[in-house]
Design a protein around this motif. Structure first.
Motif, short mmCIF file in Angstrom:
data_model
loop_
_atom_site.label_atom_id
_atom_site.label_comp_id
_atom_site.label_asym_id
_atom_site.label_seq_id
_atom_site.Cartn_x
_atom_site.Cartn_y
_atom_site.Cartn_z
N LEU A 164 0.81 -1.23 0.00
CA LEU A 164 0.00 0.00 0.00
C LEU A 164 0.84 1.27 0.00
O LEU A 164 0.32 2.36 -0.26
CB LEU A 164 -0.92 0.04 1.23
N GLY A 165 2.12 1.13 0.34
CA GLY A 165 2.95 2.33 0.48
C GLY A 165 2.65 3.10 1.74
O GLY A 165 2.96 4.29 1.86
N TYR A 166 2.06 2.42 2.75
CA TYR A 166 1.70 3.08 4.01
C TYR A 166 2.86 3.04 5.00
O TYR A 166 3.54 2.03 5.15
CB TYR A 166 0.49 2.40 4.66
N ARG A 167 3.01 4.15 5.70
CA ARG A 167 3.96 4.22 6.81
C ARG A 167 3.44 5.27 7.79
O ARG A 167 3.07 6.37 7.39
CB ARG A 167 5.35 4.61 6.32
N ALA A 168 3.39 4.91 9.09
CA ALA A 168 2.95 5.88 10.09
C ALA A 168 3.90 7.07 10.09
O ALA A 168 5.12 6.90 10.04
CB ALA A 168 2.89 5.24 11.46
N GLU A 169 3.34 8.28 10.19
CA GLU A 169 4.15 9.50 10.15
C GLU A 169 4.29 10.18 11.50
O GLU A 169 5.29 10.84 11.76
CB GLU A 169 3.54 10.49 9.15
N ARG A 170 3.28 10.04 12.37
CA ARG A 170 3.29 10.81 13.60
C ARG A 170 4.06 10.11 14.71
O ARG A 170 3.76 8.97 15.07
CB ARG A 170 1.87 11.11 14.07
N ASP A 171 5.01 10.79 15.27
CA ASP A 171 5.71 10.34 16.47
C ASP A 171 4.74 10.39 17.65
O ASP A 171 3.90 11.29 17.74
CB ASP A 171 6.91 11.27 16.72
N PHE A 172 4.82 9.40 18.55
CA PHE A 172 3.84 9.32 19.63
C PHE A 172 3.88 10.55 20.54
O PHE A 172 2.84 11.08 20.94
CB PHE A 172 4.05 8.06 20.46
N ASP A 173 5.07 11.02 20.89
CA ASP A 173 5.16 12.20 21.76
C ASP A 173 4.52 13.42 21.10
O ASP A 173 3.79 14.18 21.74
CB ASP A 173 6.63 12.50 22.09
N GLU A 174 4.77 13.58 19.81
CA GLU A 174 4.14 14.68 19.06
C GLU A 174 2.63 14.49 19.02
O GLU A 174 1.86 15.44 19.21
CB GLU A 174 4.70 14.70 17.64
N GLY A 175 2.19 13.25 18.80
CA GLY A 175 0.77 12.98 18.71
C GLY A 175 0.03 13.23 20.01
O GLY A 175 -1.08 13.77 20.01
N ILE A 176 0.64 12.84 21.13
CA ILE A 176 0.02 13.08 22.44
C ILE A 176 -0.09 14.58 22.71
O ILE A 176 -1.11 15.08 23.19
CB ILE A 176 0.83 12.40 23.56
N ARG A 177 0.95 15.32 22.35
CA ARG A 177 0.95 16.77 22.56
C ARG A 177 -0.15 17.42 21.72
O ARG A 177 -0.89 18.28 22.20
CB ARG A 177 2.32 17.34 22.20
N GLU A 178 -0.29 16.99 20.46
CA GLU A 178 -1.34 17.52 19.59
C GLU A 178 -2.73 17.17 20.13
O GLU A 178 -3.65 18.00 20.08
CB GLU A 178 -1.20 16.94 18.18
N THR A 179 -2.86 15.96 20.64
CA THR A 179 -4.16 15.51 21.15
C THR A 179 -4.57 16.33 22.36
O THR A 179 -5.72 16.77 22.47
CB THR A 179 -4.11 14.01 21.49
#
Length: 351
Positions: free
Chosen positions: A319-334
């Protein structure tokens, strides 16, 4: 221009997908079918011009057939599900009714319109499932792959496993063009505050206990919901009919590590924004204390799976899929999203 039917599109993952698809495919029309249970909210997709909300039950096969037929829909993305494990332990009936019977209803409608009436015209039924169908891993076991045998351990995961098998059967028996994705734990905007991350964020803001099951060392792979939306898009555009794809976030963490990061981010937010102390006076962070003081251990959940981990190499390759968001960044955004959208979570919590 295409028309998509999105079931459960006023819920957490479905609602984020509606926003994502509208942003990236502005010429497409999105018909959202949602029964607006406690976890489905009109406000989640309010303002998305391309989205039309149809309030209805996925078990209403005639309604689904009508929508597919009259709107000329050739793509159905199926999010609608009961998904909270604790609720399934308390009572499994809604999980069987929605996840199994509801999925069967959608498949019957799709077969009737796309195959029986449509003479096999190109179409796609994409089914969103969970890594929980694979059961529990030991600490040294390899991650779940698409070939991992199903071993569901909760009524929720058993109901999702049944729905997965139905989707596969409709492809094998009738030739319905289906794909399935089994994802890891999602987090991000619009998540109903019964799941770990929003529950602990809001409890920390209100000075309420942070209830930790068992020893807090159960391990999950965490997937930002926007990455998940990208993966579903890849399934629809690049996925092969009849195939299943595991979707992971590349962040395998013990619950305690996730909770500690939530506490640290809440404390950081209060230190950087003095106005939060007046908005949330009961938070320990509003008085210069650590949110971690709210951590409270409670008896473990029945049948609590110890570890989940995802091997997403098939999705990467095909599919050419790869997760882009780092967890620390994602938690901060959330956390920032919940702080900026207090009206949304107060309204859904009040319901």
């Amino acid at each position: 221009m295409a028309n998509l039917l999105i079931t459960g599109g006023a819920g957490f993952i479905g609602g984020n997908f509606v926003h994502y698809w509208a942003e990236n495919h502005p010429d497409d029309a999105l018909i959202v079918l949602d029964s607006l249970t406690y976890a489905g909210n009109r406000e989640t997709i309010a303002g998305v011009v391309q989205a039309e909300l149809v309030v209805g039950d996925i078990r209403d096969t005639a309604l689904v057939e009508k929508l597919l037929r009259e709107r000329g829909i050739a793509t159905l993305v199926h999010f609608a599900a009961e998904s909270h494990v604790d609720r399934s332990i308390s009572g499994s009936d809604p999980f069987i009714e929605t996840n199994v019977l509801g999925t069967n209803s959608l498949l019957k409608a799709a077969r009737a319109v796309w195959l029986d009436e449509g003479s096999g015209k190109p179409h796609r039924f994409h089914h969103i499932s969970t890594d929980e169908v694979y059961g529990s891993l030991g600490p040294d076991d390899p991650p779940f792959s698409e070939a991992t045998p199903y071993q569901p351990n909760s009524p929720y995961s058993a109901s999702k496993a049944a729905s997965d098998h139905l989707v596969r059967a409709y492809h094998q028996t009738f030739g319905l063009e289906v794909t399935t994705s089994n994802c890891s734990n999602n987090y991000g905007p619009y998540q109903y505050p019964e799941k770990l991350i929003p529950l602990f964020l809001l409890n920390a803001l209100h000075g309420k206990p942070l209830p930790i099951y068992g020893d807090g060392m159960n391990v999950r792979d965490w997937l930002h919901v926007r990455d998940h939306c990208r993966a579903i898009e890849a399934c629809l555009t690049n996925g092969t009919a009849g195939e299943t794809y595991n979707i992971g976030g590349g962040a395998e963490l013990a619950n305690m590590a996730v909770i500690d990061r939530i506490c640290a981010e809440v404390d950081r937010a209060f230190a950087e924004d003095e106005s939060l102390a007046s908005r949330f006076p009961d938070a320990p962070a509003s008085h210069g204390r650590s949110s971690a003081e709210l951590k409270t251990f409670v008896p473990d959940r029945k049948g609590h799976d110890r570890r989940y981990a995802i091997d997403d190499s098939k999705a990467r390759t095909e599919l050419g899929y790869r997760a882009e968001r780092d967890f620390d960044e994602g938690i901060r955004e959330t956390l920032r999203w919940y702080l900026e959208n207090e009206a949304w979570w107060r309204a859904v919590s009040a319901r």
